[in-house]
Design a protein around this motif. Structure first.
Motif, PDB file in Angstrom:
ATOM      1  N   ASP A   4       0.862  -1.173   0.000  1.00 21.74           N
ATOM      2  CA  ASP A   4       0.000   0.000   0.000  1.00 21.74           C
ATOM      3  C   ASP A   4       0.903   1.228   0.000  1.00 21.74           C
ATOM      4  O   ASP A   4       1.714   1.394   0.915  1.00 21.74           O
ATOM      5  N   ASP A   7       0.698   3.159   3.234  1.00 18.31           N
ATOM      6  CA  ASP A   7       1.039   2.425   4.465  1.00 18.31           C
ATOM      7  C   ASP A   7       1.940   1.251   4.062  1.00 18.31           C
ATOM      8  O   ASP A   7       1.578   0.084   4.245  1.00 18.31           O
ATOM      9  N   GLY A  10       2.617  -1.284   6.731  1.00 22.04           N
ATOM     10  CA  GLY A  10       1.439  -1.735   7.458  1.00 22.04           C
ATOM     11  C   GLY A  10       1.374  -1.253   8.898  1.00 22.04           C
ATOM     12  O   GLY A  10       0.622  -1.789   9.706  1.00 22.04           O
ATOM     13  N   ILE A  12       0.199   1.586  10.263  1.00 23.63           N
ATOM     14  CA  ILE A  12      -1.086   2.166  10.668  1.00 23.63           C
ATOM     15  C   ILE A  12      -2.117   1.047  10.829  1.00 23.63           C
ATOM     16  O   ILE A  12      -2.836   0.984  11.828  1.00 23.63           O
ATOM     17  N   ARG A  13      -2.168   0.153   9.868  1.00 25.75           N
ATOM     18  CA  ARG A  13      -3.109  -0.976   9.929  1.00 25.75           C
ATOM     19  C   ARG A  13      -2.898  -1.786  11.210  1.00 25.75           C
ATOM     20  O   ARG A  13      -3.851  -2.093  11.931  1.00 25.75           O
ATOM     21  N   TRP A  33       5.844   5.838  10.616  1.00 23.11           N
ATOM     22  CA  TRP A  33       5.100   5.779   9.354  1.00 23.11           C
ATOM     23  C   TRP A  33       5.444   6.984   8.481  1.00 23.11           C
ATOM     24  O   TRP A  33       5.712   6.851   7.296  1.00 23.11           O
ATOM     25  N   ILE A  37       7.062   6.769   4.447  1.00 21.00           N
ATOM     26  CA  ILE A  37       6.313   6.905   3.193  1.00 21.00           C
ATOM     27  C   ILE A  37       7.195   7.572   2.143  1.00 21.00           C
ATOM     28  O   ILE A  37       8.123   8.309   2.453  1.00 21.00           O
ATOM     29  N   HIS A  50      -6.476   7.425   5.560  1.00 23.21           N
ATOM     30  CA  HIS A  50      -6.474   6.530   6.723  1.00 23.21           C
ATOM     31  C   HIS A  50      -7.692   6.793   7.604  1.00 23.21           C
ATOM     32  O   HIS A  50      -8.327   5.854   8.090  1.00 23.21           O
TER      33      HIS A  50
END
Length: 89
Positions: A4, A7, A10, A12-13, A33, A37, A50
């Motif tokens: 992604d 993200d 991952g 944030i997930r 994070w 990015i 998000h």
């Protein structure tokens, strides 16, 4: 599994899957994070995405609070003084 772009690791997930996560931990995750990015990703747009993606989460979840705070306008730094401000030329 494709990465992604907003993200990539991952973080944030995964923050939404950790039971009992604290605000301080979410801030640390958010900073990691933000540093991870890609430079061509619009961070504010990614944060908004998000927030939409995780809109089903409780609004008082520490990561929702952290993401919302990241969108708040930051005041410009205020000059704190210094010799030049105190001593006339």
């Amino acid at each position: 599994m494709t990465r992604d772009p907003i993200d990539p690791t991952g973080l944030i997930r995964e923050s939404f899957r950790i039971d009992g996560i604290t605000t301080e931990e979410c801030r640390t995750i958010f900073l990691e994070w933000a540093m991870g990015i890609a430079a061509d990703v619009d961070a504010k747009a990614a944060i908004r995405t998000h927030l939409v993606t995780y809109s089903d989460m409780p609004q008082d979840h520490p990561m929702i609070v952290t993401l919302s705070a990241a969108l708040a306008d930051v005041r410009p730094p205020k000059r704190r003084g210094g010799r030049r401000a105190r001593v006339p030329e």
